[in-house]
Design a protein around this motif. Structure first.
Motif, mmCIF file in Angstrom:
data_model
loop_
_atom_site.group_PDB
_atom_site.id
_atom_site.type_symbol
_atom_site.label_atom_id
_atom_site.label_comp_id
_atom_site.label_asym_id
_atom_site.label_seq_id
_atom_site.Cartn_x
_atom_site.Cartn_y
_atom_site.Cartn_z
ATOM 1 N N GLY A 1 109.538 27.476 -24.721
ATOM 2 C CA GLY A 1 108.210 28.031 -24.518
ATOM 3 C C GLY A 1 107.583 28.432 -25.830
ATOM 4 N N ILE A 2 106.282 28.463 -25.818
ATOM 5 C CA ILE A 2 105.531 28.708 -27.050
ATOM 6 C C ILE A 2 105.690 30.148 -27.557
ATOM 7 C CG2 ILE A 2 103.362 29.272 -25.908
ATOM 8 C CD1 ILE A 2 101.989 27.615 -28.132
ATOM 9 N N PHE A 3 105.887 31.095 -26.645
ATOM 10 C CA PHE A 3 106.009 32.496 -27.053
ATOM 11 C C PHE A 3 107.454 32.968 -27.209
ATOM 12 C CE2 PHE A 3 101.862 32.269 -24.908
ATOM 13 C CZ PHE A 3 101.061 32.728 -25.938
ATOM 14 N N ALA A 4 108.428 32.108 -26.923
ATOM 15 C CA ALA A 4 109.838 32.508 -26.968
ATOM 16 C C ALA A 4 110.272 33.025 -28.340
ATOM 17 C CB ALA A 4 110.727 31.358 -26.514
ATOM 18 N N PRO A 5 109.918 32.380 -29.432
ATOM 19 C CA PRO A 5 110.355 32.920 -30.733
ATOM 20 C C PRO A 5 109.823 34.326 -31.009
ATOM 21 C CG PRO A 5 109.611 30.651 -30.991
ATOM 22 C CD PRO A 5 109.266 31.072 -29.595
ATOM 23 N N ALA A 6 108.565 34.578 -30.652
ATOM 24 C CA ALA A 6 107.992 35.917 -30.856
ATOM 25 C C ALA A 6 108.698 36.954 -29.987
ATOM 26 C CB ALA A 6 106.496 35.897 -30.562
ATOM 27 N N VAL A 7 109.042 36.563 -28.759
ATOM 28 C CA VAL A 7 109.742 37.481 -27.844
ATOM 29 C C VAL A 7 111.124 37.809 -28.389
ATOM 30 C CG1 VAL A 7 110.751 37.650 -25.531
ATOM 31 C CG2 VAL A 7 108.437 36.772 -25.802
ATOM 32 N N VAL A 8 111.841 36.802 -28.874
ATOM 33 C CA VAL A 8 113.197 37.020 -29.400
ATOM 34 C C VAL A 8 113.157 37.906 -30.645
ATOM 35 C CG1 VAL A 8 115.200 35.860 -30.427
ATOM 36 C CG2 VAL A 8 114.117 34.901 -28.408
ATOM 37 N N VAL A 9 112.213 37.663 -31.547
ATOM 38 C CA VAL A 9 112.091 38.476 -32.764
ATOM 39 C C VAL A 9 111.758 39.920 -32.400
ATOM 40 C CG1 VAL A 9 110.671 38.849 -34.822
ATOM 41 C CG2 VAL A 9 111.517 36.573 -34.291
ATOM 42 N N THR A 10 110.830 40.108 -31.475
ATOM 43 C CA THR A 10 110.460 41.467 -31.047
ATOM 44 C C THR A 10 111.655 42.184 -30.442
ATOM 45 O OG1 THR A 10 108.213 40.702 -30.620
ATOM 46 C CG2 THR A 10 108.847 42.802 -29.636
ATOM 47 N N ARG A 11 112.428 41.474 -29.599
ATOM 48 C CA ARG A 11 113.605 42.082 -28.966
ATOM 49 C C ARG A 11 114.625 42.480 -30.018
ATOM 50 N NH1 ARG A 11 115.852 38.259 -24.953
ATOM 51 N NH2 ARG A 11 116.661 37.224 -26.795
ATOM 52 N N ASN A 12 114.798 41.657 -31.038
ATOM 53 C CA ASN A 12 115.762 41.982 -32.100
ATOM 54 C C ASN A 12 115.296 43.160 -32.958
ATOM 55 O OD1 ASN A 12 117.438 39.951 -31.235
ATOM 56 N ND2 ASN A 12 116.683 38.454 -32.722
#
Length: 127
Positions: free
Chosen positions: A62-73
């Protein structure tokens, strides 16, 4: 006399070939052979269940997955899940208010919420 002959004859025909006690019939000579014929891999007791897997099939997609993973980290998993829960609750309230405004019933509302979840998975918000 005839009645007793019939009774005696009837009783004679009902005699079984069973000789012995219940113990010898249940635990007789064939019992050890029967036990050995049962496969050893048969498990006695409740079945063992594996824990349910609650992993997202679209994880990392998904297009927003990298931003979600970085935010979670960055903010941590616990805090991230709290924020995600609040965002999902707010979005569900918006969908509910929209359904009230257009006069949609509860079944249609649930369908819209499911659609929003599927879209969120595809876009990567639930990564």
């Amino acid at each position: 006399m005839a009645a007793s002959a019939c009774a005696t004859g009837l009783r004679g025909s009902l005699v079984s070939s069973f000789h012995g006690t219940w113990g010898t019939s249940m635990m007789g000579e064939d019992y050890p052979a029967l036990i050995q014929s049962v496969p050893r891999y048969v498990r006695v007791g409740p079945p063992v269940r594996s824990p349910p897997c609650m992993k997202n099939v679209n994880e990392g997609k998904g297009i927003f997955a990298p931003a979600v993973v970085v935010t979670r980290n960055i903010i941590g998993k616990k805090r991230f899940n709290q924020l995600r829960g609040k965002a999902i609750a707010l979005h569900s309230q918006v969908i509910t208010e929209f359904c009230k405004a257009i006069g949609a019933d509860g079944k249609q509302r649930q369908g819209l919420i499911r659609l929003a979840k599927k879209n969120g998975e595809r876009l990567g918000f639930l990564a």
